[in-house]
Write a protein that holds these residues in place. Structure first.
Motif, PDB file in Angstrom:
ATOM      1  N   ASP A  69       2.170   7.829  -6.596  1.00 26.29           N
ATOM      2  CA  ASP A  69       2.337   6.443  -7.192  1.00 26.29           C
ATOM      3  C   ASP A  69       0.941   6.597  -6.794  1.00 26.29           C
ATOM      4  O   ASP A  69       0.210   6.188  -5.555  1.00 26.29           O
ATOM      5  N   PRO A  70      -0.208   5.525  -7.603  1.00 27.68           N
ATOM      6  CA  PRO A  70      -1.382   5.609  -6.287  1.00 27.68           C
ATOM      7  C   PRO A  70      -1.011   4.539  -5.013  1.00 27.68           C
ATOM      8  O   PRO A  70      -2.506   4.740  -4.223  1.00 27.68           O
ATOM      9  N   ALA A  71      -0.508   3.701  -5.105  1.00 26.30           N
ATOM     10  CA  ALA A  71      -0.875   2.739  -3.879  1.00 26.30           C
ATOM     11  C   ALA A  71      -0.227   3.419  -2.642  1.00 26.30           C
ATOM     12  O   ALA A  71      -0.560   3.792  -1.154  1.00 26.30           O
ATOM     13  N   ALA A  72      -0.040   4.987  -3.129  1.00 24.97           N
ATOM     14  CA  ALA A  72       0.315   5.954  -2.069  1.00 24.97           C
ATOM     15  C   ALA A  72      -0.261   7.389  -2.096  1.00 24.97           C
ATOM     16  O   ALA A  72      -0.866   7.436  -0.696  1.00 24.97           O
ATOM     17  N   ALA A  73      -1.407   6.731  -2.101  1.00 20.66           N
ATOM     18  CA  ALA A  73      -2.425   7.874  -2.474  1.00 20.66           C
ATOM     19  C   ALA A  73      -3.459   7.778  -1.498  1.00 20.66           C
ATOM     20  O   ALA A  73      -3.477   6.802  -0.399  1.00 20.66           O
ATOM     21  N   PRO A  74      -3.786   9.140  -1.005  1.00 20.61           N
ATOM     22  CA  PRO A  74      -4.365   9.149   0.514  1.00 20.61           C
ATOM     23  C   PRO A  74      -5.550   8.644   0.384  1.00 20.61           C
ATOM     24  O   PRO A  74      -6.960   7.731  -0.528  1.00 20.61           O
ATOM     25  N   GLY A  75      -5.777   7.463   1.559  1.00 23.71           N
ATOM     26  CA  GLY A  75      -7.017   6.174   1.463  1.00 23.71           C
ATOM     27  C   GLY A  75      -6.543   5.492   1.399  1.00 23.71           C
ATOM     28  O   GLY A  75      -7.107   4.065   1.688  1.00 23.71           O
ATOM     29  N   GLN A  76      -5.567   5.486   0.717  1.00 21.33           N
ATOM     30  CA  GLN A  76      -4.751   3.726   0.845  1.00 21.33           C
ATOM     31  C   GLN A  76      -4.100   3.820   2.108  1.00 21.33           C
ATOM     32  O   GLN A  76      -3.411   4.001   2.857  1.00 21.33           O
ATOM     33  N   ASP A  77      -3.637   2.178   2.361  1.00 19.41           N
ATOM     34  CA  ASP A  77      -3.048   1.468   4.101  1.00 19.41           C
ATOM     35  C   ASP A  77      -1.489   1.973   3.055  1.00 19.41           C
ATOM     36  O   ASP A  77      -1.714   0.609   2.553  1.00 19.41           O
TER      37      ASP A  77
END
Length: 260
Positions: A69-77
């Motif tokens: 899920d994009p919300a949990a991608a590395p670099g996300q808060d």
């Protein structure tokens, strides 16, 4: 049109919410968070609902966060992800105006494990397991696990479970007091439905007050707990269900509870 990630079934006073991403072991996406929260809110606002069951479709209960899920991608808060999705979900479950049962049908990992544990009663199939998988990917326990685990199993076991991330079979989870009951796989849904039906026929308002009292008392001394008990009994003692329960007891008949 995207397929729904939550299926809802209502029978009598029991609403069953099934996490329905079986190909992904029912792991959380932002869409599933939104749908589950909406379904819980709908049940909370439906006066005919007197108990909720949460279970999973397929082989697993919930594998936690879907890391694709994009919300949990590395670099996300990830803190923002917790605040936006997981905290509201846990708070909703813990504040439901009816009892909530988790029927854990397979692996419950990470946030999936703690979603189950924040329910009022947890029943697990014998083949199910619970894993605090966070440390394996460099994270801390979340979804309320830091609060739940020490209270369920004690600080020593909680530390070991959180740091090591070992799999806990359902039978062991029941033995250590992490969950209410472990049952044979084939009996899981029948057992959960029977328990939900039983709870649905009980005084719902008193059951929710029981959750409130037991939760609050963990941060109180004895005197404060006694004061809370007195306050809740004062409220419940003037409600319909208490009058109904006493009358039913005196007249040796089955009570009909209706408060919520």
């Amino acid at each position: 049109m995207t397929e729904p990630t939550i299926s809802v079934n209502q029978a009598g006073g029991v609403t069953t919410l099934t996490l329905s991403r079986p190909a992904a072991m029912n792991s959380f996406t932002s869409a599933m968070h939104a749908e589950l929260l909406a379904a819980l809110n709908a049940a909370a606002n439906d006066a005919s609902v007197r108990c909720v069951i949460i279970t999973g479709a397929g082989r697993g209960f919930c594998a936690g966060q879907d890391l694709s899920d994009p919300a949990a991608a590395p670099g996300q808060d990830l803190g923002k992800l917790i605040e936006a999705n997981y905290a509201p979900l846990v708070e909703r479950v813990r504040s439901m105006p009816v009892p909530v049962i988790a029927a854990v049908n397979g692996v419950a990992a990470g946030a999936g494990a703690n979603l189950a544990l924040c329910c009022d009663l947890v029943i697990a199939a014998r083949s199910a397991s619970f894993i605090q998988a966070f440390s394996k990917i460099g994270l801390v326990v979340d979804t309320g696990g830091t609060w739940l685990l020490p209270r369920l199993v004690g600080s020593a076991r909680a530390m070991g479970l959180a740091m090591l991330g070992d799999k806990v079979p359902a039978a062991d989870a029941a033995q250590m007091g992490m969950i209410w009951q472990c049952v044979d796989d084939a009996a899981l849904l029948d057992t959960a439905n029977a328990l939900a039906t039983r709870l649905a026929g009980m005084p719902t308002r008193a059951l929710v007050a029981t959750r409130q009292a037991l939760t609050a008392a963990q941060g109180m001394d004895m005197r404060q707990a006694l004061q809370l008990e007195a306050s809740l009994q004062s409220e419940l003692g003037s409600a319909h269900d208490y009058l109904e329960g006493v009358d039913a007891f005196r007249n040796k008949r089955a009570p009909t509870f209706s408060d919520r």
